[in-house]
Design a protein around this motif. Structure first.
Motif, mmCIF file in Angstrom:
data_model
loop_
_atom_site.group_PDB
_atom_site.id
_atom_site.type_symbol
_atom_site.label_atom_id
_atom_site.label_comp_id
_atom_site.label_asym_id
_atom_site.label_seq_id
_atom_site.Cartn_x
_atom_site.Cartn_y
_atom_site.Cartn_z
ATOM 1 N N ALA A 49 -74.498 7.644 6.225
ATOM 2 C CA ALA A 49 -74.401 8.928 6.927
ATOM 3 C C ALA A 49 -75.166 9.982 6.152
ATOM 4 C CB ALA A 49 -72.939 9.350 7.073
ATOM 5 N N TYR A 60 -75.341 9.054 11.590
ATOM 6 C CA TYR A 60 -74.542 7.934 11.109
ATOM 7 C C TYR A 60 -75.232 6.613 11.433
ATOM 8 C CZ TYR A 60 -70.661 11.264 10.867
ATOM 9 O OH TYR A 60 -69.859 12.339 10.569
ATOM 10 N N LYS A 65 -70.280 4.600 13.195
ATOM 11 C CA LYS A 65 -70.054 5.675 14.167
ATOM 12 C C LYS A 65 -68.649 5.585 14.760
ATOM 13 C CE LYS A 65 -74.760 6.670 15.730
ATOM 14 N NZ LYS A 65 -75.749 6.515 16.822
ATOM 15 N N THR A 69 -66.720 9.933 8.818
ATOM 16 C CA THR A 69 -67.120 11.328 9.005
ATOM 17 C C THR A 69 -67.639 11.887 7.693
ATOM 18 O OG1 THR A 69 -65.401 11.652 10.700
ATOM 19 C CG2 THR A 69 -66.381 13.622 9.718
ATOM 20 N N LEU A 81 -67.015 11.713 2.345
ATOM 21 C CA LEU A 81 -67.123 10.691 3.374
ATOM 22 C C LEU A 81 -65.710 10.205 3.687
ATOM 23 C CD1 LEU A 81 -69.139 9.045 5.112
ATOM 24 C CD2 LEU A 81 -68.915 7.214 3.416
#
Length: 116
Positions: A49, A60, A65, A69, A81
């Motif tokens: 990412a 991402y 995905k 995040t 992360l």
């Protein structure tokens, strides 16, 4: 002296969550795009990412995905992360990366192992 120090790795069960942090120092953090990469045994390092310097332009890998995040706090010079719904195939050493034009820096990596 430029430093990227990852933390938060460890052993987690499948389906679990983990949050990685990368604390930066020694450069103008808020002007660099930050990314997380990972490298599993016997495989090439791959992008997980990335997030632009201002927090926009997030991307991402397809494999993460909807589960991972990326975020950043420019006041704390830290990128995160958040990893949810972890799978055994997420097992790897996770690296923090900073890039701006032709300048780039790497952290030393933190191991994430997903296993029951």
């Amino acid at each position: 002296q430029v430093q990227l120090v990852e933390s938060g790795g460890g052993l987690v069960q499948p389906g679990g969550s983990r949050r990685l942090s990368c604390a930066a120092s020694g450069f103008s953090f808020n002007t660099y795009r930050m990314s997380w990469y990972r490298q599993a045994p016997g495989k090439e390092r791959e992008l997980v990412a990335g997030i632009a310097s201002t927090g926009g332009k997030i991307n991402y890998a397809d494999s993460v995905k909807g589960r991972f995040t990326i975020s950043r706090d420019n006041a704390k010079n830290t990128v995160y992360l958040q990893m949810n719904s972890l799978k055994p195939e997420d097992t790897a050493v996770y690296f923090c990366n900073a890039v701006r034009y032709d300048l780039f820096y790497w952290g030393q990596g933190t191991q994430v192992t997903v296993s029951s």
